[in-house]
Enzyme design. Structure first.
Site, PDB file in Angstrom:
ATOM      1  N   ALA A  67       0.873  -1.178   0.000  1.00 55.57           N
ATOM      2  CA  ALA A  67       0.000   0.000   0.000  1.00 55.57           C
ATOM      3  C   ALA A  67       0.910   1.228   0.000  1.00 55.57           C
ATOM      4  O   ALA A  67       2.079   1.144   0.399  1.00 55.57           O
ATOM      5  CB  ALA A  67      -0.900  -0.031   1.225  1.00 55.57           C
ATOM      6  N   GLY A  78       0.479  -4.878   1.036  1.00 58.87           N
ATOM      7  CA  GLY A  78      -0.758  -4.907   0.249  1.00 58.87           C
ATOM      8  C   GLY A  78      -0.596  -5.607  -1.092  1.00 58.87           C
ATOM      9  O   GLY A  78      -1.573  -6.129  -1.640  1.00 58.87           O
ATOM     10  N   GLU A 136      -0.980  -9.162  -0.326  1.00 60.01           N
ATOM     11  CA  GLU A 136      -2.403  -9.368  -0.034  1.00 60.01           C
ATOM     12  C   GLU A 136      -3.209  -9.463  -1.324  1.00 60.01           C
ATOM     13  O   GLU A 136      -4.117 -10.285  -1.444  1.00 60.01           O
ATOM     14  CB  GLU A 136      -2.907  -8.220   0.858  1.00 60.01           C
ATOM     15  N   GLU A 172       4.789  -4.666   7.136  1.00 62.25           N
ATOM     16  CA  GLU A 172       3.965  -3.692   7.865  1.00 62.25           C
ATOM     17  C   GLU A 172       4.475  -3.399   9.271  1.00 62.25           C
ATOM     18  O   GLU A 172       4.471  -2.252   9.717  1.00 62.25           O
ATOM     19  CB  GLU A 172       2.507  -4.181   7.949  1.00 62.25           C
TER      20      GLU A 172
HETATM   21  N1  CAA Z   1       4.551   3.124  -0.951  1.00 60.13           N
HETATM   22  C1  CAA Z   1       4.928   4.283  -1.539  1.00 60.13           C
HETATM   23  N2  CAA Z   1       6.004   4.401  -2.323  1.00 60.13           N
HETATM   24  C2  CAA Z   1       6.757   3.280  -2.512  1.00 60.13           C
HETATM   25  C3  CAA Z   1       6.437   2.052  -1.932  1.00 60.13           C
HETATM   26  C4  CAA Z   1       5.269   1.982  -1.118  1.00 60.13           C
HETATM   27  N3  CAA Z   1       4.825   0.845  -0.560  1.00 60.13           N
HETATM   28  N4  CAA Z   1       7.382   1.155  -2.284  1.00 60.13           N
HETATM   29  C5  CAA Z   1       8.232   1.792  -3.081  1.00 60.13           C
HETATM   30  N5  CAA Z   1       7.874   3.093  -3.214  1.00 60.13           N
HETATM   31  C6  CAA Z   1       8.543   4.129  -3.986  1.00 60.13           C
HETATM   32  C7  CAA Z   1       9.775   4.630  -3.281  1.00 60.13           C
HETATM   33  O1  CAA Z   1       9.456   5.608  -2.288  1.00 60.13           O
HETATM   34  C8  CAA Z   1      10.561   5.205  -4.436  1.00 60.13           C
HETATM   35  O2  CAA Z   1      10.025   6.464  -4.770  1.00 60.13           O
HETATM   36  P1  CAA Z   1      11.021   7.769  -4.866  1.00 60.13           P
HETATM   37  O3  CAA Z   1      11.907   7.423  -6.036  1.00 60.13           O
HETATM   38  O4  CAA Z   1      10.083   8.881  -5.134  1.00 60.13           O
HETATM   39  O5  CAA Z   1      11.759   7.829  -3.579  1.00 60.13           O
HETATM   40  C9  CAA Z   1      10.222   4.251  -5.576  1.00 60.13           C
HETATM   41  O6  CAA Z   1       9.010   3.594  -5.199  1.00 60.13           O
HETATM   42  C10 CAA Z   1      11.281   3.195  -5.818  1.00 60.13           C
HETATM   43  O7  CAA Z   1      11.511   2.532  -4.603  1.00 60.13           O
HETATM   44  P2  CAA Z   1      12.985   2.308  -3.961  1.00 60.13           P
HETATM   45  O8  CAA Z   1      13.891   3.387  -4.410  1.00 60.13           O
HETATM   46  O9  CAA Z   1      12.813   2.108  -2.501  1.00 60.13           O
HETATM   47  O10 CAA Z   1      13.392   0.945  -4.701  1.00 60.13           O
HETATM   48  P3  CAA Z   1      14.437  -0.138  -4.186  1.00 60.13           P
HETATM   49  O11 CAA Z   1      14.637  -1.068  -5.324  1.00 60.13           O
HETATM   50  O12 CAA Z   1      15.601   0.511  -3.569  1.00 60.13           O
HETATM   51  O13 CAA Z   1      13.679  -0.935  -2.999  1.00 60.13           O
HETATM   52  C11 CAA Z   1      11.799  -2.053  -1.976  1.00 60.13           C
HETATM   53  C12 CAA Z   1      12.565  -1.736  -3.297  1.00 60.13           C
HETATM   54  C13 CAA Z   1      12.644  -2.955  -1.097  1.00 60.13           C
HETATM   55  C14 CAA Z   1      10.515  -2.782  -2.393  1.00 60.13           C
HETATM   56  C15 CAA Z   1      11.484  -0.726  -1.242  1.00 60.13           C
HETATM   57  O14 CAA Z   1      10.886   0.197  -2.162  1.00 60.13           O
HETATM   58  C16 CAA Z   1      10.518  -0.874  -0.103  1.00 60.13           C
HETATM   59  O15 CAA Z   1      10.910  -1.350   0.955  1.00 60.13           O
HETATM   60  N6  CAA Z   1       9.232  -0.473  -0.278  1.00 60.13           N
HETATM   61  C17 CAA Z   1       8.258  -0.504   0.753  1.00 60.13           C
HETATM   62  C18 CAA Z   1       7.723  -1.911   0.982  1.00 60.13           C
HETATM   63  C19 CAA Z   1       6.714  -1.946   2.106  1.00 60.13           C
HETATM   64  O16 CAA Z   1       7.032  -1.637   3.237  1.00 60.13           O
HETATM   65  N7  CAA Z   1       5.468  -2.367   1.804  1.00 60.13           N
HETATM   66  C20 CAA Z   1       4.413  -2.468   2.769  1.00 60.13           C
HETATM   67  C21 CAA Z   1       3.586  -1.211   2.807  1.00 60.13           C
HETATM   68  S1  CAA Z   1       2.436  -1.207   4.139  1.00 60.13           S
HETATM   69  C22 CAA Z   1       1.055  -2.005   3.569  1.00 60.13           C
HETATM   70  O17 CAA Z   1       1.062  -2.572   2.502  1.00 60.13           O
HETATM   71  C23 CAA Z   1      -0.126  -1.944   4.483  1.00 60.13           C
HETATM   72  C24 CAA Z   1      -1.241  -2.865   4.161  1.00 60.13           C
HETATM   73  O18 CAA Z   1      -1.175  -4.060   4.369  1.00 60.13           O
HETATM   74  C25 CAA Z   1      -2.492  -2.335   3.685  1.00 60.13           C
END
Ligand code: CAA
Length: 259
Positions: A65, A110, A113, A133
């Site tokens: 998400a 998400g 999910e 999360e």
């Molecule tokens: N939300 C918003 N933006 C996201 C995102 C997310 N879940 N995942 C990646 N992005 C964005 C990053 O912020 C980045 O944007 P900017 O260039 O503007 O900074 C872009 O996508 C590229 O991401 P990275 O530079 O981080 O790419 P990477 O290859 O270095 O890393 C990754 C990849 C390990 C997947 C890393 O992006 C990451 O850890 N993302 C978050 C994953 C996460 O925590 N997901 C769970 C979200 S909570 C949820 O989902 C709640 C629920 O159950 C409803």
């Protein structure tokens, strides 16, 4: 509704639905959740479509998400966001058409999910799975606590959800999250091949079988058996049953109409 973050291609009874926001690794924001619900609703009503394949553009299926959107939410907004995501996941259950997740990279939070809400998952060997999360101070909110535990049992779901760690595709396959792994360049071909096979048989029967499996999982075994028998009986009122069994008896290939 204008679908600005999705691509839809239809061919031979198969709809390929691509989440197309690669710059943010296809992170699911509120608008995208609405678009997905809308697109799937239309595909469910489209008589030409027999199977849906869901995938992501770029290096992620869906990296979760949208954290930037969630960072600003109040408690009530968080709950509404969760309910919106859950409504999408539950809609996939209610669809009569099979939805295959073709996981092409990260399936996190998400995103996992969403993949778990699909009827089964194919993935490429480079894909990564996890529920990060808890590292963000929250918990899975789009049905992950329920769907993962039902898919792989509470103990493995607990490990993945409590640690927030990522697992690789081989482990996800071993744990039963993924049905089959493929090289990245083969993934879509294999997903299409399976979708074609499903599209070539009786779609009404598939819809009823999906209904029995999805709803039967929440019933006692005896109630599930009763529900199965009721749906089995109804299929004898279909043209497809007459065609399928008639074709077998006449030693010819059946032509199903989904009626
Ligand atoms: N939300 C918003 N933006 C996201 C995102 C997310 N879940 N995942 C990646 N992005 C964005 C990053 O912020 C980045 O944007 P900017 O260039 O503007 O900074 C872009 O996508 C590229 O991401 P990275 O530079 O981080 O790419 P990477 O290859 O270095 O890393 C990754 C990849 C390990 C997947 C890393 O992006 C990451 O850890 N993302 C978050 C994953 C996460 O925590 N997901 C769970 C979200 S909570 C949820 O989902 C709640 C629920 O159950 C409803």
């Amino acid at each position: 509704m204008e679908l600005s973050q999705l691509l839809i291609e239809k061919k031979d009874g198969i709809a390929l639905l691509t989440i197309n926001s690669p710059k943010t690794l296809n992170a699911l924001n509120s608008k995208m959740l609405g678009e997905l619900e809308c697109a799937l609703y239309e595909l469910e009503l489209d008589a030409e479509v027999k199977v849906v394949i869901l995938t992501g553009a770029g290096k992620a299926f869906v990296a979760g998400a949208d954290i930037k959107e969630m960072a600003q939410m109040s408690a009530m907004e968080g709950q509404q966001f969760s309910r919106k995501g859950q409504r999408l996941m539950l809609f996939i259950d209610q669809m009569t058409k099979p939805v295959i997740a073709a996981v092409n990279g990260y399936a996190l939070g998400g995103g996992l999910e969403l993949a778990l809400a699909c009827d089964f998952i194919y993935a490429c060997v480079e894909s990564k799975f996890g529920f990060p999360e808890v590292t963000l101070g929250v918990m899975p909110g789009f049905g992950g606590t329920q769907n993962l535990a039902r898919r792989i049992g509470a103990a493995k779901a607990n490990e993945l959800i409590f640690t927030g760690k990522m697992i690789d595709a081989a482990k996800a396959e071993g744990w039963g999250i993924v049905n089959e792994l493929f090289a990245a360049e083969e993934l879509m071909d294999k997903a299409f091949k399976t979708a074609m096979q499903i599209a070539s048989v009786a779609s009404l029967a598939i819809g009823y079988a999906k209904d029995a499996i999805v709803h039967g999982l929440d019933m006692t075994r005896e109630d599930g058996f009763r529900y199965e028998a009721a749906l089995f009986g109804v299929l004898f009122a279909s043209e497809d049953q007459k065609e399928g069994m008639g074709a077998f008896v006449e030693k010819r290939k059946a032509v199903f109409k989904g009626e």
